[in-house]
Scaffold this motif. Structure first.
Motif, PDB file in Angstrom:
ATOM      1  N   GLN A  27       0.831  -1.208   0.000  1.00 53.80           N
ATOM      2  CA  GLN A  27       0.000   0.000   0.000  1.00 53.80           C
ATOM      3  C   GLN A  27       0.866   1.259   0.000  1.00 53.80           C
ATOM      4  O   GLN A  27       1.986   1.258   0.509  1.00 53.80           O
ATOM      5  N   THR A  28       0.313   2.350  -0.546  1.00 48.58           N
ATOM      6  CA  THR A  28       1.064   3.604  -0.648  1.00 48.58           C
ATOM      7  C   THR A  28       0.397   4.768   0.068  1.00 48.58           C
ATOM      8  O   THR A  28       0.782   5.920  -0.132  1.00 48.58           O
ATOM      9  N   TYR A  29      -0.599   4.498   0.907  1.00 48.97           N
ATOM     10  CA  TYR A  29      -1.311   5.617   1.536  1.00 48.97           C
ATOM     11  C   TYR A  29      -1.883   5.195   2.886  1.00 48.97           C
ATOM     12  O   TYR A  29      -1.963   4.009   3.212  1.00 48.97           O
ATOM     13  N   ASN A  33       0.441   2.596   4.649  1.00 48.63           N
ATOM     14  CA  ASN A  33       1.487   3.069   3.748  1.00 48.63           C
ATOM     15  C   ASN A  33       2.791   2.298   3.985  1.00 48.63           C
ATOM     16  O   ASN A  33       3.292   2.226   5.107  1.00 48.63           O
ATOM     17  N   ARG A 110      -0.856   3.926  -7.892  1.00 42.70           N
ATOM     18  CA  ARG A 110      -1.538   4.953  -7.090  1.00 42.70           C
ATOM     19  C   ARG A 110      -1.710   4.455  -5.655  1.00 42.70           C
ATOM     20  O   ARG A 110      -1.174   5.039  -4.742  1.00 42.70           O
ATOM     21  N   GLU A 111      -2.496   3.396  -5.505  1.00 40.32           N
ATOM     22  CA  GLU A 111      -2.757   2.836  -4.175  1.00 40.32           C
ATOM     23  C   GLU A 111      -1.703   1.815  -3.776  1.00 40.32           C
ATOM     24  O   GLU A 111      -1.501   1.568  -2.590  1.00 40.32           O
TER      25      GLU A 111
END
Length: 164
Positions: A27-29, A33, A110-111
């Motif tokens: 995950q990036t958020y 994250n 993105r996500e």
């Protein structure tokens, strides 16, 4: 009278198997994250009336969006009650076991920034953070430690899926 009907946040998660490996995405958020997790997301959809997709449809959508994998629902693994860390709002997670149909693990950029299949041995040697619940569930699935509720196609509400 408070808001009626009462509201609860509904989420989905997918444990996608390819042989003896399970799909994880990084995950990036938010609170996850930089952590590996199962593909997951909130119930939403593109219905012009504003209705959310059914949980099994959302689980397959999240798997394709976050991990680049086409999958098929094998059945319902279970339901997990939870609360959002930020607000304390009640959540319910619909967790599905899925079978890999096509594609190679590909993050959406993105996500997610990584996507890969992991065996039990891979999880044992992974030196990056993994969401605690997702790792627990992935290990259970890889060990065969679950009871699956398959879709019931003979429900009176067919074509809407039932898991009974």
């Amino acid at each position: 009278m408070p808001d009626f009907p009462p509201r609860i946040i509904a989420c989905v998660g997918a444990a996608v198997l390819r042989g003896q490996e399970v799909l994880l995405v990084r995950q990036t958020y938010g609170g996850l994250n930089g952590m590996w997790s199962l593909p997951w997301g909130f119930l939403h959809g593109e219905d012009p009336r504003g209705f959310a997709d059914p949980p099994q449809v959302a689980a397959l959508r999240e798997t394709l969006e976050e991990g680049g994998i086409e999958a098929e629902i094998e059945g319902l693994l279970g339901i997990q009650n939870h609360a959002r860390r930020e607000s304390g709002e009640s959540c319910v997670y619909f967790l599905f076991l899925c079978r890999h149909i096509g594609g190679e693990p590909t993050p959406d950029g993105r996500e997610t920034d990584r996507a890969a299949y992991f065996s039990l041995a891979d999880l044992d040697t992974l030196d990056e953070p993994v969401d605690e619940f997702c790792e627990w569930l992935a290990r259970r699935v890889l060990r065969g430690d679950y009871q699956l509720i398959p879709p019931e196609l003979a429900s009176p509400y067919h074509p809407h899926l039932a898991f009974l």
